[in-house]
Write a protein that holds these residues in place. Structure first.
Motif, PDB file in Angstrom:
ATOM      1  N   MET A 200       0.338  -2.772   3.960  1.00 26.71           N
ATOM      2  CA  MET A 200       1.125  -1.834   4.745  1.00 26.71           C
ATOM      3  C   MET A 200       0.829  -0.399   4.349  1.00 26.71           C
ATOM      4  O   MET A 200       0.783   0.511   5.175  1.00 26.71           O
ATOM      5  CB  MET A 200       2.613  -2.126   4.557  1.00 26.71           C
ATOM      6  N   TYR A 201       0.622  -0.233   3.047  1.00 22.86           N
ATOM      7  CA  TYR A 201       0.310   1.063   2.467  1.00 22.86           C
ATOM      8  C   TYR A 201      -1.010   1.586   3.070  1.00 22.86           C
ATOM      9  O   TYR A 201      -1.103   2.732   3.508  1.00 22.86           O
ATOM     10  CB  TYR A 201       0.166   0.753   0.985  1.00 22.86           C
ATOM     11  N   ALA A 202      -1.997   0.693   3.181  1.00 22.80           N
ATOM     12  CA  ALA A 202      -3.296   1.070   3.748  1.00 22.80           C
ATOM     13  C   ALA A 202      -3.146   1.401   5.232  1.00 22.80           C
ATOM     14  O   ALA A 202      -3.727   2.389   5.720  1.00 22.80           O
ATOM     15  CB  ALA A 202      -4.295  -0.071   3.561  1.00 22.80           C
ATOM     16  N   ALA A 203      -2.350   0.605   5.953  1.00 24.88           N
ATOM     17  CA  ALA A 203      -2.143   0.887   7.368  1.00 24.88           C
ATOM     18  C   ALA A 203      -1.463   2.239   7.533  1.00 24.88           C
ATOM     19  O   ALA A 203      -1.784   3.022   8.431  1.00 24.88           O
ATOM     20  CB  ALA A 203      -1.286  -0.218   7.995  1.00 24.88           C
TER      21      ALA A 203
ATOM     22  N   VAL B 180     -12.908   6.118   4.581  1.00 21.21           N
ATOM     23  CA  VAL B 180     -12.925   4.670   4.404  1.00 21.21           C
ATOM     24  C   VAL B 180     -11.778   4.289   3.469  1.00 21.21           C
ATOM     25  O   VAL B 180     -11.596   4.921   2.431  1.00 21.21           O
ATOM     26  CB  VAL B 180     -14.272   4.192   3.823  1.00 21.21           C
ATOM     27  N   ILE B 181     -11.013   3.326   3.884  1.00 21.15           N
ATOM     28  CA  ILE B 181      -9.940   2.808   3.035  1.00 21.15           C
ATOM     29  C   ILE B 181     -10.354   1.411   2.581  1.00 21.15           C
ATOM     30  O   ILE B 181     -10.725   0.574   3.403  1.00 21.15           O
ATOM     31  CB  ILE B 181      -8.609   2.772   3.806  1.00 21.15           C
ATOM     32  N   VAL B 182     -10.341   1.197   1.273  1.00 16.70           N
ATOM     33  CA  VAL B 182     -10.738  -0.109   0.737  1.00 16.70           C
ATOM     34  C   VAL B 182      -9.496  -0.789   0.183  1.00 16.70           C
ATOM     35  O   VAL B 182      -8.836  -0.246  -0.706  1.00 16.70           O
ATOM     36  CB  VAL B 182     -11.805   0.036  -0.371  1.00 16.70           C
TER      37      VAL B 182
ATOM     38  N   GLY C 212      -4.999   5.423  -3.711  1.00 17.66           N
ATOM     39  CA  GLY C 212      -3.958   5.551  -2.702  1.00 17.66           C
ATOM     40  C   GLY C 212      -2.888   6.542  -3.123  1.00 17.66           C
ATOM     41  O   GLY C 212      -2.373   7.314  -2.309  1.00 17.66           O
ATOM     42  N   LEU C 213      -2.554   6.541  -4.426  1.00 21.75           N
ATOM     43  CA  LEU C 213      -1.505   7.446  -4.899  1.00 21.75           C
ATOM     44  C   LEU C 213      -1.973   8.900  -4.832  1.00 21.75           C
ATOM     45  O   LEU C 213      -1.194   9.808  -4.518  1.00 21.75           O
ATOM     46  CB  LEU C 213      -1.104   7.056  -6.333  1.00 21.75           C
ATOM     47  N   GLN C 214      -3.281   9.111  -5.087  1.00 20.00           N
ATOM     48  CA  GLN C 214      -3.832  10.465  -4.930  1.00 20.00           C
ATOM     49  C   GLN C 214      -3.781  10.897  -3.461  1.00 20.00           C
ATOM     50  O   GLN C 214      -3.468  12.039  -3.147  1.00 20.00           O
ATOM     51  CB  GLN C 214      -5.269  10.518  -5.470  1.00 20.00           C
TER      52      GLN C 214
ATOM     53  N   GLU D 164      -7.182   1.280  -2.410  1.00 13.92           N
ATOM     54  CA  GLU D 164      -5.803   0.791  -2.541  1.00 13.92           C
ATOM     55  C   GLU D 164      -5.776  -0.160  -3.734  1.00 13.92           C
ATOM     56  O   GLU D 164      -6.086  -1.344  -3.625  1.00 13.92           O
ATOM     57  CB  GLU D 164      -5.347   0.101  -1.258  1.00 13.92           C
ATOM     58  N   THR D 165      -5.418   0.380  -4.882  1.00 11.43           N
ATOM     59  CA  THR D 165      -5.568  -0.360  -6.140  1.00 11.43           C
ATOM     60  C   THR D 165      -4.363  -1.246  -6.441  1.00 11.43           C
ATOM     61  O   THR D 165      -3.275  -1.033  -5.930  1.00 11.43           O
ATOM     62  CB  THR D 165      -5.777   0.637  -7.299  1.00 11.43           C
TER      63      THR D 165
END
Lengths: 285, 660
Positions: B409-412, B386-388, B356-358, B493-494
Motif C-alpha cells: 500500500m505504501y508503494a501504491a 522506479v519503485i522496488v 521509502g522513508l526518505q 520499499e524496505t
C-alpha cells in the motif's frame, strides 16, 4: 609417570598440610594385594608416606571431595580426569573452585590391576593433562587424543533389531548395584531417583525392564555433563559397555549444539541441556 | 477416595464417534470411582447443575469430566466447583475426549476404546491431586509504556483516559515514532502529521501521562501487578523546567552540519536541536557527540543566548525506579539496512537510490525540499521513477522471510503521490505480489493503476548508473522478457525489522521473540496482545509488521487489558506453580538456568538435617514470577522440584494406567 612422582607428591602433600593450605589431601595408598590401590584421605603431615602415585591408581578420586565439604580447603592429586571432575562439581555448584587445591600431574594412562593391560578408559582419554590446577608436579605429557567413537560407529551401523539385541543383552546382565552411579562425578544429587521409595518408579527386581530403565535414565541424567572419565565402565562388576551410551550422547550434543565437552571445558555458558534460549535447536518441533 | 466421572456427549460432537454410555460404565470399574454419569452438554446450565448435585449427593471428593479440551472449559468447571460445591476446584481433571479423540477418529470402536483409556488416565491423575489454594496479589495501578510511537501514544492515552497514571518512555528526544515522519497515510491520504501530532500533544497535556524522552529501560524485576522498573533518563543538558522552547539556541548554534535523523539524512541540524518543529516534549536537547562545548569545552553560545538560563552542560543521566502494575511493549520497528545486503542496488553508493522513508520526507511539505519532488543528487525533478517493492522482505536469502505487510500500500501511495506531483512523470513499480487486503485498500491500488503507474511483476536484479540516471534491470515474469528501465530516481520499499535492542529488552522483560525477532504473543488468535509473561502486553509492530489502523486497534486492545487488570485491582494467583523440596535440592542451579521467567533463584537456607543444623544453598521459587511451565521440574534430576497440579507422581500414575 616418573619413578619419583610418589615422593614428589608426598613432599607436596606434607608441605601443604603443614602450612595449613589444605586441611586434608586426597590421593591413593597401596591396598591388600599387589598392584591394588585405594583412595586415601590424608589428614596429618605424618601420614603422607602412605601415599602412592603410580600407574596402578585406577580410581578417580575427585568425588571424595564431596565428603569433605565444609572442612576447609581440600588438597588433591589431579590428573586430566580428576581436574575435569572438579570442573564438573564446580559447574554443578557442589564445591567451589577455591575450596579445592589441585596438585596437577600429567598422566600417561593406568594399568589394569588384573594382568597389567592398559585400561580402556585411559586408551580413550582426551585429557591426560589437568585442565585446571593450582600447581604442577612434573612435566606435562603429550596428548594423543585418540578417536573414541569406534564402538558408537559400530552400533550405529547395526540394524534396529541388532541394536536392540545389543542393549538388551547389556542391560539383562545389569546387577542393579548402582556402582556406576556411585563413582560418577556427574551423579552428585542429594537423593537419586533410583532410591525413591515411590511405587511405580524404579522397580527393585532384576528384570530387564527395570535395569533398562535404570541404565537409560542414568545415561540421560548425566549425558550432557559426562566428562568421559570412563569410571562407570571400570567400576561395573558385570563389565558392561556403559560408555557406548555416554559417547553417543557426547557426540550428538557436539553435533547439535556446537563444540562442547562435559566438565565445563567450554566457556559457552551453561550446559546445553540445561539452558533456556529462544533460538535453541528444535528441529523436532 | 470417592471419584465421580462425568462423560459429555457434546451433542453429537463426542457421542457421534464415542459410545459415551459405555465409557461411563467402564469408568465405574476403575479404582476409586464411585459414580459415573453422562450428560448431553455438561457445560450448559442444566449440565453443570447435575454435576454439582451428583457431587453433593454422592459425597464425591474428586471429579473427572470427560469432555472437550481443558483449554476450552477447564476454567468453567473449576469456577463451577468453587462456587457451587464444597470441593476444592483443583480436585478436578479434564479428559479430552473431543479434540484428541472423537474429532480425530472415525471408527466408533476405536474412538470408544481410546476415550476409555483417556478417562482411566484422568482418574489415575485425579487420585494424586491435592487441594490447591489461590491468593490475591495486589496490583499497582500504574502502567509503563515502552516506546512513544503511535502504538505507545494510543495505549498511553487510552489507559490514562480511564484514570490510571502512565509513564510513556521514549529513547529518542521526541515521541511520535515513525508515523510522524510519514507524509500521508493510505488509503484516505490524510496528512500523517496532522493526525499524529494532535495525539502527541494530547499525550503531553494529559495529567495522567508522564512522558520520559531520551529514556531507556535499565532493568525490570517483579511480576504482574508489581514490576519494579529502573529507567535511565539520559542527560539532556537542558533544564526542561526552565526552558520555554523558544528555539533561539537552535538558530545560534555554530555546529550546523549534522545530518538530520528526522529527515533521514536529507537535511542538516544543529548540535542543540529539536528533531522537528512539532516535537513533544517541545524542548531542545544537546547532542553531546557533536556539541563543541561538551567535546572541547570551547563554545557556550547556547548558554549565552538562552533567555531563561536553561542550559546545563554538567547535566548527568538520571536513574529512577518505580513500581508498575503492567508493562506495554510498543517498541516498534526500523527499516532493514539494505545497503549492507543489496550490493546489486549500489549498496548506498548512488544518491538517487533512496528508501521509502526518505521519499516520505521528500514529498512532505515540511521536509527538506518543501514537498517538491527533487532527487537528492542534483535537486532536479525525476521524470522517471522506479519503485522496488520487497527489498529485504520475502527474501530469506538476503533479508527476512516474512512479508512486511504495509509496503504494498505504501508503494501504491508513493506512486500515486509521485504521479500527482509530477504529472508528466512515469512511474514503474517492480513487485512480487500486490497484497491489498484492507478496507478501501484494493480500490486505492486500482486508482494508482488508473493514475498511470506501470506495475512490472518481477524483482529488480541490478541497478547501475548510466549518464546522469540509473538503469534498473529486471525480469517481467509475466511476459518473460528482460526489462531495462532508465530511471532518474529509485525508491526502495524496505522491510520492517524489529527495532534495535529488542533482544536486550526481551531478556529484561522475560518475554519471548519469534525467529524473526518480533515479540511473541501468548496465542496467535485468542491472546494476541498478551505475552507469555503475565502483565506484559504488546502493541504495534513490536509484535509483527502491521499498518497504522491495525497498530492503533492493537494499542486500544492492550489498553482494555491493562484497564481491566487495574479495575480489578488485584489478581488471583495461579496455584499450579513449582514447589521445591529443599531436602532433595542440591543447589546445582539447573532449574535457574532453564527457567524462562527468571522465577527461580538460589538462597542460603538454614535447615535441620539428621538432627544437625546446616546451612546449604537451595533453590527458591518466586511465586509471583512462576508461570507453572514445568521446565524446572523436568531439569531437576533428583526430583526436588515438582509442579503442583501436574506432579511427577500424577503423570507417572497416568502413564502407568495407560500401560495396564
Amino acid at each position: 609417570m616418573t619413578a619419583n612422582l610418589t615422593q614428589q607428591i608426598r613432599d607436596r602433600a606434607r608441605d601443604l598440610l603443614q602450612s595449613g593450605t589444605v586441611s586434608c589431601f586426597i590421593a591413593w595408598e597401596p591396598a591388600r594385594f599387589e598392584h591394588w590401590r585405594t583412595p586415601v584421605t590424608i589428614e596429618s603431615p605424618d601420614e603422607v608416606d602412605r601415599i602412592v602415585v603410580d600407574e596402578w591408581c585406577d580410581q578417580l578420586i575427585a568425588k571424595y571431595a564431596l565428603q569433605r565439604r565444609g572442612d576447609g580447603r581440600i588438597g588433591m592429586v589431579a590428573r586430566g580426569c580428576e581436574s575435569r571432575a572438579v570442573e564438573r562439581l564446580v559447574a554443578d555448584r557442589q564445591v567451589s573452585r577455591q575450596d579445592v587445591y589441585l596438585v596437577g600431574v600429567g598422566c600417561t594412562g593406568m594399568l589394569d590391576r588384573d594382568g597389567g593391560a592398559p585400561l580402556k578408559k585411559c586408551e580413550e582419554c582426551q585429557r591426560r593433562n589437568p585442565v585446571t590446577y593450582d600447581e604442577m608436579v612434573g612435566e606435562t605429557v603429550e596428548e594423543p587424543r585418540p578417536y573414541r567413537f569406534g564402538e558408537v560407529d559400530r552400533i550405529e551401523s547395526m540394524e534396529p533389531e541388532q541394536r536392540r539385541a545389543f542393549f538388551d543383552r547389556m542391560f539383562s546382565q545389569c546387577a542393579m548395584c548402582f556402582a556406576c552411579r556411585n563413582v560418577c562425578p556427574a551423579c552428585n544429587c542429594r537423593s537419586c531417583f533410583a532410591d525413591a521409595e515411590r511405587v511405580g518408579w524404579l522397580e527393585k527386581d532384576f528384570g530387564l525392564d527395570a535395569s533398562r530403565y535404570w541404565g537409560l535414565m542414568r545415561a540421560f541424567h548425566t549425558g550432557d555433563r559426562c566428562i568421559e572419565c570412563g569410571e562407570c565402565e571400570r567400576a561395573c562388576p558385570m563389565g558392561l559397555p556403559l560408555m557406548t551410551l555416554m559417547h553417543k550422547q557426547v557426540r550428538d550434543i557436539d553435533r547439535l549444539f556446537g563444540p562442547y565437552e562435559g566438565g565445563g571445558l567450554s566457556d559457552a555458558g551453561p550446559d546445553p541441556l540445561r539452558s533456556y534460549r529462544t533460538d535453541d535447536v528444535e528441529e523436532f518441533m | 477416595m470417592r471419584i465421580g466421572v462425568f462423560v459429555c456427549h457434546c451433542g453429537s460432537n463426542i457421542a457421534g464417534t464415542v459410545d459415551v454410555e459405555r465409557v461411563a460404565r467402564e469408568a465405574l470399574k476403575l479404582p476409586g470411582v464411585v459414580f459415573s454419569d453422562t450428560n448431553k452438554y455438561t457445560c450448559s446450565a442444566p449440565g453443570q447443575e447435575s454435576v454439582c448435585s451428583a457431587i453433593k449427593e454422592n459425597a464425591l471428593d474428586r471429579v473427572v469430566i470427560a469432555s472437550c479440551s481443558p483449554r476450552m472449559h477447564e476454567a468453567t468447571f473449576r469456577k463451577m466447583i468453587a462456587e457451587k460445591t464444597d470441593l476444592n476446584p483443583y480436585m478436578l481433571e479434564i479428559a479430552n475426549i473431543r479434540e484428541q479423540c472423537s474429532w480425530v477418529h472415525k471408527d466408533r470402536e476405536q474412538g470408544t476404546r481410546k476415550a476409555c483409556d483417556l478417562v482411566a488416565m484422568a482418574v489415575a491423575k485425579v487420585s494424586c491431586d491435592r487441594e490447591l489454594f489461590t491468593t490475591n496479589l495486589p496490583v499497582e495501578r500504574r502502567a509503563l509504556v515502552i516506546g512513544g510511537g503511535i502504538a505507545g501514544i494510543q495505549a498511553a492515552l487510552d489507559i490514562a483516559d480511564a484514570g490510571f497514571p502512565v509513564t510513556l518512555v521514549e529513547r529518542e528526544s521526541s515521541i511520535g515514532g515513525k508515523m510522524v515522519m510519514l507524509d500521508k497515510t493510505f488509503p484516505t491520504m490524510d496528512c500523517s502529521a496532522c493526525i499524529c501530532t494532535p495525539k502527541m500533544s494530547e499525550a503531553a497535556e494529559n495529567p495522567n501521562i508522564e512522558i520520559k524522552s531520551l529514556t531507556e529501560v535499565e532493568s525490570v524485576s517483579g511480576y504482574i501487578g508489581s514490576f519494579d522498573v529502573t529507567l535511565r533518563e539520559k542527560a539532556k543538558y537542558v533544564d526542561y523546567d526552565v526552558c520555554t522552547g523558544c528555539g533561539l539556541c537552535e538558530t545560534k548554534c555554530p555546529t550546523k552540519k549534522i545530518p538530520s535523523e528526522f529527515n533521514q539524512g536529507l537535511s542538516t541540524r544543529t548540535a542543540i536541536y529539536k528533531p522537528f518543529p512539532q516535537a513533544v516534549p517541545s524542548k531542545p536537547t544537546i547532542d553531546a557527540e557533536h556539541c563543541k562545548k561538551l567535546q572541547s569545552g570551547k563554545c557556550g553560545v547556547c548558554e549565552k543566548v538562552c533567555p531563561t538560563g536553561a542550559i546545563r552542560y554538567d547535566d548527568v543521566d538520571r536513574v529512577t525506579t518505580q513500581r508498575y502494575g503492567a508493562i506495554v511493549v510498543a517498541s516498534g520497528y526500523e527499516l532493514i539496512d539494505w545497503t549492507g545486503l543489496y550490493g546489486e542496488y549500489g549498496a548506498g553508493r548512488y544518491p538517487d537510490v533512496i528508501t521509502g522513508l526518505q521519499f516520505e520526507r521528500i514529498v512532505n511539505a515540511s521536509g527538506p525540499t518543501e514537498g517538491h519532488i527533487l532527487r537528492p543528487s542534483d535537486r532536479t525533478e525525476p521524470k522517471t521513477t522506479v519503485i522496488v517493492k520487497c527489498v529485504g522482505s520475502r527474501d530469506p536469502n538476503k533479508g527476512v522471510s516474512y512479508c512486511s505487510r504495509a509496503c504494498c500500500m505504501y508503494a501504491a501511495k508513493h506512486a500515486h503521490q509521485y504521479l500527482d506531483k509530477v504529472p508528466d512523470g512515469t512511474c514503474y513499480v517492480f513487485y512480487m505480489d500486490v497484497r491489498c487486503a484492507g478496507k478501501g485498500y484494493d480500490e486505492f491500488y486500482m486508482r494508482t493503476l488508473q493514475d498511470g503507474a506501470i506495475y512490472v511483476r518481477g524483482r529488480v536484479s541490478k541497478i547501475y548508473p548510466e549518464g546522469d540516471g540509473l538503469v534498473c534491470m529486471g525480469e517481467d515474469t509475466l511476459s518473460g522478457e528482460i526489462v531495462r528501465v532508465k530511471a532518474d530516481m529509485v525508491v526502495l520499499e524496505t522491510a520492517m525489522v524489529p527495532s534495535r535492542g529488542s533482544d536486550v529488552l526481551a531478556s529484561k522483560l522475560n518475554v519471548q521473540r519469534g525467529p524473526e525477532g518480533f515479540f511473541t504473543e501468548a496465542h496467535p488468535k485468542l491472546r494476541p496482545v498478551e505475552t507469555n509473561t503475565a502483565g506484559v502486553y504488546l502493541a504495534g509492530v513490536a509484535q509483527g509488521p502491521k499498518d497504522i489502523p491495525d497498530t492503533v486497534a492493537q494499542a486500544g486492545a492492550v489498553a482494555s487489558k491493562v484497564i481491566g487488570l487495574f479495575a480489578r485491582g488485584q489478581i488471583e494467583s495461579n496455584p499450579m506453580l513449582s514447589k521445591v523440596d529443599v531436602s532433595r535440592c542440591s543447589g546445582c542451579r539447573a532449574c535457574v538456568d532453564v527457567c524462562p521467567y527468571g522465577a527461580l533463584g538460589l538462597v542460603q537456607a538454614n535447615l535441620r538435617e539428621n538432627s544437625r543444623k546446616v546451612t546449604r544453598t537451595v533453590c527458591q521459587v518466586n511465586e509471583g514470577l512462576c508461570q507453572g511451565c514445568g521446565a524446572c521440574s523436568v531439569a531437576c534430576r533428583s526430583g526436588a522440584l515438582d509442579l503442583l497440579g501436574f506432579s511427577d507422581e500424577g503423570i507417572m500414575q497416568e502413564v502407568e494406567m495407560l500401560c495396564q
